[in-house]
Write a protein that holds these residues in place. Structure first.
Motif, mmCIF file in Angstrom:
data_model
loop_
_atom_site.group_PDB
_atom_site.id
_atom_site.type_symbol
_atom_site.label_atom_id
_atom_site.label_comp_id
_atom_site.label_asym_id
_atom_site.label_seq_id
_atom_site.Cartn_x
_atom_site.Cartn_y
_atom_site.Cartn_z
ATOM 1 N N PHE A 234 0.852 -1.183 0.000
ATOM 2 C CA PHE A 234 0.000 0.000 0.000
ATOM 3 C C PHE A 234 0.887 1.232 0.000
ATOM 4 O O PHE A 234 1.204 1.815 1.039
ATOM 5 C CB PHE A 234 -0.927 -0.011 1.219
ATOM 6 N N LEU A 235 1.345 1.618 -1.215
ATOM 7 C CA LEU A 235 2.302 2.718 -1.329
ATOM 8 C C LEU A 235 2.037 3.543 -2.588
ATOM 9 O O LEU A 235 1.252 3.143 -3.456
ATOM 10 C CB LEU A 235 3.726 2.163 -1.350
ATOM 11 N N CYS A 236 2.651 4.669 -2.647
ATOM 12 C CA CYS A 236 2.484 5.576 -3.773
ATOM 13 C C CYS A 236 3.039 4.928 -5.042
ATOM 14 O O CYS A 236 4.162 4.401 -5.045
ATOM 15 C CB CYS A 236 3.193 6.903 -3.496
ATOM 16 N N CYS B 58 5.078 4.902 1.717
ATOM 17 C CA CYS B 58 4.046 4.106 2.395
ATOM 18 C C CYS B 58 2.853 5.002 2.706
ATOM 19 O O CYS B 58 3.004 6.101 3.255
ATOM 20 C CB CYS B 58 4.594 3.497 3.687
ATOM 21 N N LEU B 59 1.650 4.524 2.373
ATOM 22 C CA LEU B 59 0.442 5.336 2.543
ATOM 23 C C LEU B 59 -0.470 4.843 3.656
ATOM 24 O O LEU B 59 -1.576 5.356 3.813
ATOM 25 C CB LEU B 59 -0.341 5.367 1.217
ATOM 26 N N ILE B 60 -0.028 3.865 4.431
ATOM 27 C CA ILE B 60 -0.855 3.368 5.534
ATOM 28 C C ILE B 60 -1.027 4.483 6.564
ATOM 29 O O ILE B 60 -0.055 5.056 7.049
ATOM 30 C CB ILE B 60 -0.210 2.138 6.195
ATOM 31 N N GLY B 61 -2.263 4.819 6.846
ATOM 32 C CA GLY B 61 -2.566 5.895 7.796
ATOM 33 C C GLY B 61 -2.416 7.275 7.206
ATOM 34 O O GLY B 61 -2.534 8.276 7.929
ATOM 35 N N LEU C 109 -2.212 4.450 -6.648
ATOM 36 C CA LEU C 109 -2.285 5.315 -5.478
ATOM 37 C C LEU C 109 -1.222 6.400 -5.581
ATOM 38 O O LEU C 109 -0.100 6.142 -6.027
ATOM 39 C CB LEU C 109 -2.046 4.500 -4.198
ATOM 40 N N PHE C 110 -1.591 7.610 -5.152
ATOM 41 C CA PHE C 110 -0.631 8.718 -5.171
ATOM 42 C C PHE C 110 -0.698 9.467 -3.849
ATOM 43 O O PHE C 110 -1.765 9.616 -3.260
ATOM 44 C CB PHE C 110 -0.922 9.662 -6.339
#
Length: 414
Positions: free
Chosen positions: A381-383, A389-392, A402-403
């Motif tokens: 779960f990352l850009c 890392c985009l968690i939280g 995802l960006f």
């Protein structure tokens, strides 16, 4: 390999799955197609003859023997369905096609006009006109409401001698105490007939019909209202009503209101089961008396069975819906209300992580957005641009990517 009636409908196209199904092939103990998991009733199989034999057997040893006859070939009882074909009398000129309408079933009454009027009072999509959705509906309800394996031990899978005996006793009991076939009568005409006969001749049937349908003991005036037992609305004068002898002739129903109290579907061919003031179809009456196996769909007559996921199961039938492996003590996942082992789940049903492109394990923590899924892990779960890392964190989803920022989005989409 053991099969039950394997030749029945073999190779027939599935009406739901179309070309995705290779053709009907009966599972050796489930009541479904091995290829697509749909039932026989969902396949393009002509079951009329088998249905007539099934209903003939159901009505054996009951007071409804006038509706059945013995086949000359094998002596098996079959159902004498009241089939009516009407032709358009206007189309009598040359070069004008005569339009015929065939009803695959109508109530067994001598007055054909009354039988047709009964059909007209049903919802259009449920009228059993040959070649229409109504005929398909009747066929499906015949299979759903009156499954053969609820009355015939020979149609069940590996019953013990004791279970066979219990089932035979159960069937005899419901034939004696609950099973019935509705009567079609015009309330006003029934009232008049009973008045002519007098109380002594009419008996309980006549006097209760004359009085109870009105809800009072006063004689009805012309146009007096007869109330439907289900909807409480008045019958239209001159229209046929449905009566059920086991319910008592003080009760009547609109044709469209003569339905099962559980599934609210029309009682196919007016075959009903009466219990504690309620109408049931065969399936749901049996369900109210016995547990039903979620695997084979048969009633359970064994003292030992298991309960899981709000369903009952024969001990040997709590199996993976895909590969039939026994699930006792194993990890399983419910898919469309059916248990599936972990291996089959991963192979056939698991969502795919957009990050690593691997299947998501049933116990894995995940992030879901729309139709897209990710492992809830920093490496997944990352850009999609800078791999942050985009968690939280706040993120911008774009078609599975995802960006972390507008800048990263512009870099990847420009």
């Amino acid at each position: 390999q053991i099969t039950l009636g394997h030749e029945t409908g073999s190779g027939a196209q599935c009406l739901k799955c179309k070309d995705k199904c290779e053709g009907f092939e009966l599972h050796f103990w489930r009541k479904i197609c091995r290829n697509c998991k749909c039932g026989l009733e969902d396949h393009d199989v002509q079951t009329t003859t088998e249905d007539d034999k099934k209903i003939g057997k159901l009505l054996e040893d009951t007071k409804y023997t006038s509706l059945i006859a013995k086949l000359k070939t094998d002596g098996v009882h079959h159902y004498k369905r009241n089939v009516v074909t009407l032709t358009n009398p206007v189309a009598a000129k040359k070069d004008v096609a005569i339009k015929a309408v065939t009803y695959e079933w109508t109530p067994p009454v001598p007055n054909q006009a009354m039988a047709v009027r009964y059909i007209e009072l049903l919802p259009k999509e449920k009228q059993p006109v040959a070649g229409t959705v109504g005929a398909v509906y009747r066929k499906k309800q015949m299979a759903k409401q009156l499954p053969e394996h609820d009355q015939d031990p020979a149609k069940c899978h590996e019953l013990s001698p004791n279970e066979v005996k219990q089932m035979q006793q159960f069937v005899k009991k419901y034939k004696d105490e609950a099973l019935g076939v509705g009567d079609i009568k015009v309330p006003e005409e029934m009232q008049a007939q009973n008045k002519e006969k007098g109380p002594s001749e009419a008996g309980d049937r006549g006097t209760t019909a004359a009085v109870g349908a009105l809800g009072s003991k006063t004689a009805p005036s012309k146009g007096a209202a007869y109330s439907c037992y289900r909807c409480q609305l008045c019958m239209k004068e001159g229209d046929p009503a449905v009566y059920a002898e086991r319910a008592g002739y003080e009760k009547l129903w609109h044709p469209a209101c003569f339905v099962c109290c559980t599934c609210n579907e029309l009682l196919v061919d007016m075959i009903y089961f009466w219990k504690k003031g309620k109408l049931y179809c065969g399936r749901h009456y049996c369900d109210s008396e016995k547990p039903r196996c979620g695997g084979c769909d048969e009633l359970i007559f064994s003292n030992e069975y298991t309960q899981a996921e709000d369903q009952n199961w024969h001990l040997k039938h709590f199996c993976c819906f895909d590969c039939d492996c026994v699930l006792a003590g194993e990890i399983y996942v419910m898919v469309n209300n059916k248990p599936v082992c972990k291996a089959c789940y991963m192979k056939n049903h698991a969502a795919v992580c957009q990050g690593c492109r691997n299947a998501l394990e049933p116990e894995a923590q995940r992030v879901t957005y729309g139709n897209f899924n990710w492992h809830a892990e920093p490496e997944c779960f990352l850009c999609s641009c800078c791999t942050k890392c985009l968690i939280g964190q706040k993120f911008m989803p774009v078609e599975g990517m995802l960006f972390c920022s507008v800048e990263c989005k512009k870099k990847m989409t420009s």
